[in-house]
Design a protein around this motif. Structure first.
Motif, PDB file in Angstrom:
ATOM      1  N   THR A  23      -7.789  14.058  -2.251  1.00 14.45           N
ATOM      2  CA  THR A  23      -8.892  13.712  -3.141  1.00 14.45           C
ATOM      3  C   THR A  23      -8.498  12.550  -4.051  1.00 14.45           C
ATOM      4  OG1 THR A  23      -9.541  16.045  -3.141  1.00 14.45           O
ATOM      5  CG2 THR A  23     -10.555  14.630  -4.803  1.00 14.45           C
ATOM      6  N   LEU A  24      -9.289  11.486  -4.002  1.00 16.45           N
ATOM      7  CA  LEU A  24      -9.083  10.329  -4.865  1.00 16.45           C
ATOM      8  C   LEU A  24      -9.958  10.487  -6.103  1.00 16.45           C
ATOM      9  CD1 LEU A  24      -7.831   7.521  -5.335  1.00 16.45           C
ATOM     10  CD2 LEU A  24      -9.756   6.544  -4.038  1.00 16.45           C
ATOM     11  N   LEU A  25      -9.313  10.651  -7.259  1.00 18.22           N
ATOM     12  CA  LEU A  25     -10.040  10.904  -8.502  1.00 18.22           C
ATOM     13  C   LEU A  25     -10.326   9.639  -9.286  1.00 18.22           C
ATOM     14  CD1 LEU A  25      -7.997  14.033  -9.692  1.00 18.22           C
ATOM     15  CD2 LEU A  25     -10.174  14.016  -8.464  1.00 18.22           C
ATOM     16  N   VAL A  26      -9.385   8.717  -9.293  1.00 14.80           N
ATOM     17  CA  VAL A  26      -9.483   7.470 -10.066  1.00 14.80           C
ATOM     18  C   VAL A  26      -8.979   6.337  -9.185  1.00 14.80           C
ATOM     19  CG1 VAL A  26      -8.604   6.202 -12.076  1.00 14.80           C
ATOM     20  CG2 VAL A  26      -9.147   8.643 -12.285  1.00 14.80           C
ATOM     21  N   ASN A  27      -9.670   5.182  -9.246  1.00 15.19           N
ATOM     22  CA  ASN A  27      -9.192   4.001  -8.512  1.00 15.19           C
ATOM     23  C   ASN A  27      -9.656   2.743  -9.237  1.00 15.19           C
ATOM     24  OD1 ASN A  27      -7.842   2.605  -6.530  1.00 15.19           O
ATOM     25  ND2 ASN A  27      -9.551   2.633  -5.083  1.00 15.19           N
ATOM     26  N   ARG A  28      -9.009   2.463 -10.364  1.00 17.94           N
ATOM     27  CA  ARG A  28      -9.414   1.329 -11.195  1.00 17.94           C
ATOM     28  C   ARG A  28      -9.057   0.008 -10.509  1.00 17.94           C
ATOM     29  NH1 ARG A  28      -7.606   5.105 -15.103  1.00 17.94           N
ATOM     30  NH2 ARG A  28      -9.342   5.765 -16.430  1.00 17.94           N
ATOM     31  N   ALA A  29     -10.005  -0.904 -10.576  1.00 17.55           N
ATOM     32  CA  ALA A  29      -9.827  -2.246 -10.006  1.00 17.55           C
ATOM     33  C   ALA A  29      -9.406  -2.187  -8.537  1.00 17.55           C
ATOM     34  CB  ALA A  29      -8.805  -3.045 -10.819  1.00 17.55           C
ATOM     35  N   ALA A  30      -9.873  -1.142  -7.848  1.00 15.62           N
ATOM     36  CA  ALA A  30      -9.567  -0.991  -6.415  1.00 15.62           C
ATOM     37  C   ALA A  30      -8.074  -1.134  -6.142  1.00 15.62           C
ATOM     38  CB  ALA A  30     -10.374  -1.988  -5.583  1.00 15.62           C
ATOM     39  N   LEU A  31      -7.263  -0.461  -6.982  1.00 20.40           N
ATOM     40  CA  LEU A  31      -5.810  -0.513  -6.805  1.00 20.40           C
ATOM     41  C   LEU A  31      -5.403   0.001  -5.430  1.00 20.40           C
ATOM     42  CD1 LEU A  31      -2.896  -0.849  -7.751  1.00 20.40           C
ATOM     43  CD2 LEU A  31      -3.119   1.352  -8.951  1.00 20.40           C
ATOM     44  N   LEU A  32      -6.019   1.084  -4.996  1.00 17.92           N
ATOM     45  CA  LEU A  32      -5.749   1.639  -3.669  1.00 17.92           C
ATOM     46  C   LEU A  32      -6.823   1.183  -2.697  1.00 17.92           C
ATOM     47  CD1 LEU A  32      -4.687   5.326  -4.484  1.00 17.92           C
ATOM     48  CD2 LEU A  32      -3.217   3.331  -4.097  1.00 17.92           C
ATOM     49  N   PRO A  33      -6.459   0.982  -1.443  1.00 18.78           N
ATOM     50  CA  PRO A  33      -5.124   1.226  -0.860  1.00 18.78           C
ATOM     51  C   PRO A  33      -4.144   0.094  -1.148  1.00 18.78           C
ATOM     52  CG  PRO A  33      -6.622   0.434   0.822  1.00 18.78           C
ATOM     53  CD  PRO A  33      -7.459   0.610  -0.429  1.00 18.78           C
ATOM     54  N   LEU A  34      -2.859   0.454  -1.132  1.00 19.86           N
ATOM     55  CA  LEU A  34      -1.800  -0.526  -1.258  1.00 19.86           C
ATOM     56  C   LEU A  34      -1.462  -1.090   0.120  1.00 19.86           C
ATOM     57  CD1 LEU A  34       0.703   1.338  -3.617  1.00 19.86           C
ATOM     58  CD2 LEU A  34      -1.113  -0.258  -4.275  1.00 19.86           C
ATOM     59  N   SER A  35      -1.108  -2.350   0.160  1.00 23.41           N
ATOM     60  CA  SER A  35      -0.701  -2.971   1.419  1.00 23.41           C
ATOM     61  C   SER A  35       0.777  -3.303   1.357  1.00 23.41           C
ATOM     62  CB  SER A  35      -1.494  -4.266   1.650  1.00 23.41           C
ATOM     63  OG  SER A  35      -0.893  -5.038   2.673  1.00 23.41           O
ATOM     64  N   PRO A  36       1.542  -2.984   2.383  1.00 23.84           N
ATOM     65  CA  PRO A  36       2.969  -3.348   2.377  1.00 23.84           C
ATOM     66  C   PRO A  36       3.194  -4.856   2.412  1.00 23.84           C
ATOM     67  CG  PRO A  36       2.327  -2.402   4.498  1.00 23.84           C
ATOM     68  CD  PRO A  36       1.163  -2.216   3.572  1.00 23.84           C
ATOM     69  N   ARG A  37       2.161  -5.625   2.710  1.00 21.96           N
ATOM     70  CA  ARG A  37       2.304  -7.085   2.674  1.00 21.96           C
ATOM     71  C   ARG A  37       2.107  -7.617   1.255  1.00 21.96           C
ATOM     72  NH1 ARG A  37      -0.647  -6.179   7.272  1.00 21.96           N
ATOM     73  NH2 ARG A  37      -2.613  -6.671   6.198  1.00 21.96           N
ATOM     74  N   ARG A  38       1.186  -6.960   0.487  1.00 21.04           N
ATOM     75  CA  ARG A  38       0.884  -7.444  -0.870  1.00 21.04           C
ATOM     76  C   ARG A  38       1.763  -6.771  -1.917  1.00 21.04           C
ATOM     77  NH1 ARG A  38      -3.759  -5.648  -2.442  1.00 21.04           N
ATOM     78  NH2 ARG A  38      -3.836  -7.061  -4.234  1.00 21.04           N
ATOM     79  N   ARG A  39       2.024  -5.486  -1.744  1.00 21.13           N
ATOM     80  CA  ARG A  39       2.851  -4.743  -2.709  1.00 21.13           C
ATOM     81  C   ARG A  39       3.961  -4.052  -1.918  1.00 21.13           C
ATOM     82  NH1 ARG A  39       0.335  -4.759  -7.636  1.00 21.13           N
ATOM     83  NH2 ARG A  39      -1.929  -4.964  -7.684  1.00 21.13           N
ATOM     84  N   THR A  40       5.027  -4.768  -1.694  1.00 21.32           N
ATOM     85  CA  THR A  40       6.069  -4.291  -0.787  1.00 21.32           C
ATOM     86  C   THR A  40       6.975  -3.260  -1.441  1.00 21.32           C
ATOM     87  OG1 THR A  40       6.065  -6.390   0.380  1.00 21.32           O
ATOM     88  CG2 THR A  40       8.008  -4.996   0.661  1.00 21.32           C
ATOM     89  N   ASN A  41       7.385  -3.525  -2.673  1.00 22.78           N
ATOM     90  CA  ASN A  41       8.404  -2.697  -3.320  1.00 22.78           C
ATOM     91  C   ASN A  41       7.755  -1.596  -4.151  1.00 22.78           C
ATOM     92  OD1 ASN A  41      10.727  -4.266  -2.435  1.00 22.78           O
ATOM     93  ND2 ASN A  41       9.951  -5.865  -3.791  1.00 22.78           N
ATOM     94  N   LEU A  42       8.025  -0.354  -3.786  1.00 22.42           N
ATOM     95  CA  LEU A  42       7.455   0.786  -4.486  1.00 22.42           C
ATOM     96  C   LEU A  42       8.562   1.648  -5.083  1.00 22.42           C
ATOM     97  CD1 LEU A  42       4.726   2.081  -1.962  1.00 22.42           C
ATOM     98  CD2 LEU A  42       4.496   0.343  -3.758  1.00 22.42           C
ATOM     99  N   LEU A  43       8.289   2.180  -6.269  1.00 15.09           N
ATOM    100  CA  LEU A  43       9.127   3.224  -6.858  1.00 15.09           C
ATOM    101  C   LEU A  43       8.380   4.541  -6.721  1.00 15.09           C
ATOM    102  CD1 LEU A  43      11.478   4.354  -8.573  1.00 15.09           C
ATOM    103  CD2 LEU A  43      10.147   3.710 -10.623  1.00 15.09           C
ATOM    104  N   VAL A  44       9.013   5.499  -6.071  1.00 13.81           N
ATOM    105  CA  VAL A  44       8.468   6.864  -6.003  1.00 13.81           C
ATOM    106  C   VAL A  44       9.277   7.712  -6.959  1.00 13.81           C
ATOM    107  CG1 VAL A  44       8.105   8.901  -4.563  1.00 13.81           C
ATOM    108  CG2 VAL A  44       7.632   6.624  -3.647  1.00 13.81           C
ATOM    109  N   VAL A  45       8.603   8.315  -7.923  1.00 11.13           N
ATOM    110  CA  VAL A  45       9.282   8.982  -9.015  1.00 11.13           C
ATOM    111  C   VAL A  45       8.489  10.225  -9.399  1.00 11.13           C
ATOM    112  CG1 VAL A  45       8.031   7.645 -10.771  1.00 11.13           C
ATOM    113  CG2 VAL A  45      10.291   8.564 -11.326  1.00 11.13           C
ATOM    114  N   GLY A  46       9.137  11.161 -10.074  1.00 10.54           N
ATOM    115  CA  GLY A  46       8.376  12.285 -10.608  1.00 10.54           C
ATOM    116  C   GLY A  46       8.991  13.637 -10.362  1.00 10.54           C
ATOM    117  N   ALA A  47       8.132  14.639 -10.452  1.00 12.91           N
ATOM    118  CA  ALA A  47       8.552  16.037 -10.429  1.00 12.91           C
ATOM    119  C   ALA A  47       9.037  16.432  -9.046  1.00 12.91           C
ATOM    120  CB  ALA A  47       7.396  16.933 -10.858  1.00 12.91           C
ATOM    121  N   ASP A  48      10.088  17.232  -9.009  1.00 15.24           N
ATOM    122  CA  ASP A  48      10.580  17.834  -7.775  1.00 15.24           C
ATOM    123  C   ASP A  48      10.751  19.331  -8.004  1.00 15.24           C
ATOM    124  OD1 ASP A  48      10.674  15.758  -5.942  1.00 15.24           O
ATOM    125  OD2 ASP A  48      12.637  15.073  -6.612  1.00 15.24           O
ATOM    126  N   PRO A  49       9.641  20.086  -8.031  1.00 10.51           N
ATOM    127  CA  PRO A  49       9.756  21.533  -8.236  1.00 10.51           C
ATOM    128  C   PRO A  49      10.434  22.193  -7.049  1.00 10.51           C
ATOM    129  CG  PRO A  49       7.520  20.949  -7.619  1.00 10.51           C
ATOM    130  CD  PRO A  49       8.253  19.655  -7.823  1.00 10.51           C
TER     131      PRO A  49
END
Length: 609
Positions: free
Chosen positions: A433-459
């Motif tokens: 479920t996509l709840l928010v998508n300001r300025a059409a941030l998603l989807p991301l393209s690996p050509r336009r936004r190559t470097n990603l940080l995945v961070v957060g909770a690991d329960p």
């Protein structure tokens, strides 16, 4: 006095029930419906089997018990020690010989579920022990395989999205298909009773024990999904179990540690809590699990529903017309132990209308408590026979009398097959479920936004995961063409951890942050604020309850996956990369953080690309 016959004749009696079931005919056909004759003939055979049981065997048939170990006769020494400490027996075979239990429940922590072949061997060993008794009766082997956050059988079995995710998908066909496929895999490894689906209507966002285990907050929608899943499981010869009657969806107390009080009026119960259970009964549900909750509008005695005759017999049996098996939730939970001793709880449950007594904390105390009640006349032998007949009817209906053993050759053809896994992936995509998508941030393209940080909770990971959520998500995004850096910050990140994550984020094209049940003052919120301040666009994923977005208003995009199992995280990665369309719609409302009386995102909200 019981008239004993040879064990061979008892095996013949069991086989006769199977033959009646297989042919659909009886030796006493009368000019009535064939189904009626079949049922009458089957029940005569089952009653004949019950008549050969001793009192001890009858009492045992009502208990469903845990046991430690991967093998019925040769567990590891640590598991032997645990069994001796808990129950005074060495292994499953000795448990069955001593207490004649009618069922076993599998747990991951009891080392019952290492892999499909081991589970099948354990199941066959348990059935051999059951059929070696003086009155040979196969056992009903059960587990909690709700999918989503509650799974006991993990990889390589097929794991599906949980109930709230399916509720977001809104497809009864998907709920049925999940039940049918998941049921076929349980059947292949010898598990014939599944404590699923959850039929609670989760109307309280603060519910600590149900939450995403529920299909949602709309009674009619929950009812439709419950019925579909029941039909799916039972089409695969699995006894499905709707829980937790009379409804556990509006509580802020966890019945594992206390006793919740439901304050709904009788009218509210009819409107909110009852519809999914009515739907389950109409779908032919085999068993219904009780809740360890007080429900004063249904029973003013303050007894938990598990011990309430007005609720279990008066409402469930007499008003709703349910004739199947009633099973308690675990008798080791505090919610049912607060008011009475462990010797009295099973007695009062039987008097209330229960048929199966699940996992008492001390089996000897519970078993002897029932025996004392029978010896004193508080519980009659006829009352035991009523419950045993219902349990045997389920065993016959789900094929245990005809086919108690499983063939390991079925495992490769059934468990975790390529087609099953592909179906789970497709269903998961329909739930994200996509709840928010300001300025059409998603989807991301690996050509336009190559470097990603995945961070957060690991329960702590449920059985449906192959690793921590950040690792699984990072791997999935890497496979989709992104250059990914993974940094686990936990559910309570420290100031130092937050600063370190923000420093890494400054060099990234985008940040994916997984949050886990965040709330006011939660350090996860401070983490998200620091990531936003670092300058890279932030995509937030609620990996459990979907309500997190109310506390994170400034993120560029927000997704809800309703769990952190592999299948849901892989689907989220495909949605982030534009390889799948987000199709899920909220099955619960999300209230404003600053004014809970106001709805921020209503039921049905969900964006598309």
């Amino acid at each position: 006095m019981h008239h004993r016959t040879s064990r061979r004749s008892l095996l013949t009696a069991t086989a006769a029930v199977a033959a009646t079931a297989a042919t659909g005919t009886t030796a006493h056909a009368e000019p009535r419906s064939r189904d009626h004759d079949h049922g009458q003939g089957r029940d005569r055979q089952l009653k004949r089997l019950i008549a050969h049981m001793s009192i001890e065997e009858k009492i045992g048939q009502l208990f469903v018990m845990r046991v430690y170990g991967h093998s019925a006769t040769d567990p590891d020494q640590a598991d032997i020690d645990a069994n001796l400490t808990d129950m005074g027996v060495r292994d499953a075979a000795e448990l069955i010989a001593t207490y004649h239990v009618g069922g076993i429940i599998y747990f991951t922590w009891a080392h019952n579920t290492r892999d499909p072949y081991q589970i099948a061997d354990l199941s066959n060993g348990i059935q051999r022990a059951g059929l070696a008794q003086h009155t040979p009766v196969p056992l009903l082997i059960a587990t909690d395989q709700e999918h989503g956050i509650v799974c006991r059988v993990g990889y390589p079995a097929t794991l599906f999205p949980g109930a709230m995710a399916l509720g977001a998908g809104g497809s009864r066909d998907d709920a049925y298909l999940m039940g049918r496929i998941a049921g076929s895999e349980l059947d292949a490894i010898g598990i014939r009773q599944n404590y699923s689906p959850d039929a609670d209507v989760n109307v309280n966002p603060a519910n600590p024990v149900i939450g995403v285990r529920s299909f949602g907050s709309e009674p009619d929608a929950v009812a439709r999904m419950v019925a579909a899943e029941v039909q799916g499981y039972q089409s695969s010869r699995i006894a499905s179990t709707a829980k937790h009657f009379p409804g556990h969806g509006d509580t802020a107390v966890d019945s594992h540690t206390g006793i919740p009080v439901i304050t709904h009026t009788r009218e509210e119960w009819e409107r909110i809590d009852a519809p999914p259970f009515r739907a389950a009964i109409a779908a032919g549900i085999d068993s219904i699990m009780t809740a360890h909750i007080q429900f004063p509008a249904l029973d003013p005695s303050n007894d938990p529903a598990t011990l309430s005759r007005p609720i279990l017999t008066g409402i469930l049996r007499e008003e709703l017309g349910y004739q199947g098996v009633v099973i308690t939730d675990s008798l080791g939970m505090q919610g049912v132990r607060d008011k009475y001793g462990d010797d009295r709880v099973p007695v009062l449950a039987l008097k209330a209308g229960v048929d199966q007594l699940l996992n008492p904390p001390d089996l000897a105390t519970a078993w002897n408590g029932v025996r004392s009640a029978v010896e004193s006349g508080e519980i009659t032998e006829e009352r035991l026979d009523e419950s045993i007949l219902r349990v045997l009817q389920v065993k016959e209906r789900r094929g245990l009398l005809q086919r108690p053993y499983v063939d390991a050759r079925r495992i490769d053809r059934t468990v975790g097959t390529r087609s099953h896994l592909a179906t789970a992936d497709r269903i998961a995509e329909r739930t994200t479920t996509l709840l928010v998508n300001r300025a059409a941030l998603l989807p991301l393209s690996p050509r336009r936004r190559t470097n990603l940080l995945v961070v957060g909770a690991d329960p702590a990971s449920p059985s449906g995961t192959t690793g921590p959520p950040t690792t699984v998500l990072g791997k999935a995004l890497t496979e989709l063409g992104f250059a990914v850096t993974v940094l686990s910050t936990g559910t309570s990140p420290t100031a130092e951890t937050i600063d370190a994550a923000a420093a890494v984020a400054t060099d990234m094209d985008a940040v994916i942050v997984g949050t886990y049940n965040t709330g006011p003052g939660d350090p996860q919120g401070r983490l998200v604020a620091a990531l936003l301040a670092a300058g890279a666009p932030v995509v937030q994923i609620a990996i459990r309850n979907p309500y997190d977005i109310a506390y994170l208003p400034d993120v560029g995009a927000a997704l809800a996956t309703y769990s952190w199992t592999d299948v849901e995280l892989r689907a989220a990665a495909r949605v982030i990369a534009g390889r799948a369309e987000p199709r899920g719609r909220l099955p619960v409302p999300i209230q404003r953080a600053d004014d809970p009386a106001q709805v921020l995102y209503p039921v049905g909200h969900g964006l598309s690309y």
